[in-house]
Design a protein around this motif. Sequence first.
Motif, short mmCIF file in Angstrom:
data_model
loop_
_atom_site.label_atom_id
_atom_site.label_comp_id
_atom_site.label_asym_id
_atom_site.label_seq_id
_atom_site.Cartn_x
_atom_site.Cartn_y
_atom_site.Cartn_z
N LEU A 1 2.05 2.31 -3.50
CA LEU A 1 0.90 2.86 -4.11
C LEU A 1 0.26 4.30 -3.76
O LEU A 1 -0.28 4.89 -4.83
N GLU A 2 0.92 4.35 -2.67
CA GLU A 2 0.62 5.72 -2.39
C GLU A 2 1.89 6.94 -2.27
O GLU A 2 1.85 7.71 -1.59
N LYS A 3 2.68 6.65 -2.97
CA LYS A 3 4.14 7.54 -2.97
C LYS A 3 3.57 9.04 -3.61
O LYS A 3 2.93 9.13 -4.37
N GLU A 4 4.27 9.90 -2.61
CA GLU A 4 4.08 11.38 -3.19
C GLU A 4 4.72 11.72 -4.20
O GLU A 4 5.69 10.91 -4.39
N GLN A 5 4.86 13.05 -4.91
CA GLN A 5 5.66 13.64 -5.91
C GLN A 5 7.26 13.79 -5.18
O GLN A 5 7.20 14.24 -4.26
N ILE B 1 0.73 -1.26 -0.01
CA ILE B 1 0.03 -0.05 0.03
C ILE B 1 0.99 1.24 -0.22
O ILE B 1 0.42 2.24 -0.55
N THR B 2 1.86 1.19 0.56
CA THR B 2 2.83 2.51 0.59
C THR B 2 3.62 2.60 -0.63
O THR B 2 3.68 3.86 -1.18
N GLY C 1 10.00 9.53 -3.26
CA GLY C 1 8.60 10.07 -4.32
C GLY C 1 8.85 9.49 -5.53
O GLY C 1 9.96 9.43 -6.27
#
Length: 151
Positions: A98-102, A95-96, A145
Amino acid sequence: GLIKAEYSNGRWDRLREYIDEVLAQKNVTLLDKVKAYSVSIAMLSVQKHNHVEAIELALDVLRKLGVKFRKNPGKLGVLQGLLKTKLLLRKMPLITLLEKEQMTDANKLVALNILSTVNSSLYAANPDLHFCTVLKTLRWSLRYGVAKDTA
């Protein structure tokens, strides 16, 4: 602006002069010179088919940005990169990923741009180094990111 226009129009001599002017300026930061370096790398690769020189210039620029690669990592270097990447992936739940920031680190973004520019030369002339750059790009995406050059 001008660099992109000259490149698009295939005015290689004029482009080379302009790039040399930009790179010779003392009051311009490395980050501001990266576009000129990037176009130089692309010219070496595309216009002159000089992949080795394109790679050497890219590695030099990356070194100036604080990013180091061994010029000839060999299979051992590839294996080290694989192990580092595998260890990093083990620490991260799916899940981490898939949720990476820019990515926001300017140096890393510029380095990724250089790697993207030299990618075809790496693939053609130095497959082990190419694989190591791909692995480092993945590790940076996991740590810092996602960037448009890594998406």
